[in-house]
Design an enzyme around this catalytic site. Structure first.
Site, PDB file in Angstrom:
ATOM      1  N   GLU A 140      -3.904 -14.025  -3.697  1.00 59.61           N
ATOM      2  CA  GLU A 140      -3.571 -15.348  -3.163  1.00 59.61           C
ATOM      3  C   GLU A 140      -3.478 -16.379  -4.267  1.00 59.61           C
ATOM      4  O   GLU A 140      -3.834 -16.126  -5.428  1.00 59.61           O
ATOM      5  CB  GLU A 140      -4.627 -15.747  -2.114  1.00 59.61           C
ATOM      6  N   GLU A 153       0.885  -4.931   0.113  1.00 62.02           N
ATOM      7  CA  GLU A 153       2.006  -3.982   0.149  1.00 62.02           C
ATOM      8  C   GLU A 153       3.030  -4.287  -0.948  1.00 62.02           C
ATOM      9  O   GLU A 153       3.534  -3.397  -1.616  1.00 62.02           O
ATOM     10  CB  GLU A 153       2.712  -4.033   1.510  1.00 62.02           C
ATOM     11  N   CYS A 195       3.535  -6.998   7.205  1.00 62.40           N
ATOM     12  CA  CYS A 195       4.274  -8.148   7.748  1.00 62.40           C
ATOM     13  C   CYS A 195       5.773  -7.877   7.633  1.00 62.40           C
ATOM     14  O   CYS A 195       6.200  -6.928   6.965  1.00 62.40           O
ATOM     15  CB  CYS A 195       3.886  -9.427   7.002  1.00 62.40           C
TER      16      CYS A 195
END
Ligand code: THU
Length: 131
Positions: free
Chosen positions: A49, A60, A91
């Site tokens: 992050e 991923e 996602c």
């Protein structure tokens, strides 16, 4: 090069270990991924992050970029799990990125406490294709 191909369970285990290396101080949602390339090599990654939230990158995409920049062009399997053992389905953005390197790619995660395996084509039907 791995001598014997890791089992799906082992890939999940490696993904969970990788999740412990996630840098997720903003969401506290630590995700790990373990990728089996068609060459037989295994790569791991975790989400990273950033204080500028939109720059955060999922586990991923970290593992796909590690594998591809190491010379891999096909993904056989990718296991994804949280540090706490809960499953995570990739996602939408990551589905498209995984699909780019599809080789009958199987996505492995945990659902209701059990290992589940689904193809990237099932997760992303009619993927965007430029070529
Ligand atoms: N995240 C992943 O790493 N993989 C997913 O499939 C979904 C979300 C990360 C992104 C962000 O760092 C955190 O989980 C919360 O969304």
């Amino acid at each position: 090069m791995q001598v014997t191909e890791p089992s799906d369970e082992r890939l999940l285990e490696l993904a969970k270990i990788a999740a412990s290396k996630a840098y997720a101080p903003y969401s506290n949602f630590k995700v790990g991924a373990a990728l089996l390339a068609s060459s037989g090599e295994v790569y791991t990654g975790a989400n990273v992050e950033n204080g500028s939230y939109g720059l955060s990158i999922c586990a991923e995409r970290v593992v796909v970029t590690k594998a591809v920049s190491s010379g891999e062009l096909k993904i056989k399997k990718i296991a994804v799990v949280r540090e706490n053992g809960e499953g995570v389905f990739p996602c939408g953005a990551c589905r498209q990125v995984i699909w780019e390197f599809d080789d009958g790619t199987q996505v492995i995660t945990v659902k209701e406490g059990r290992l589940i395996k689904v193809s990237i084509n099932e997760l992303l039907p009619e993927a965007f294709r430029l070529r």
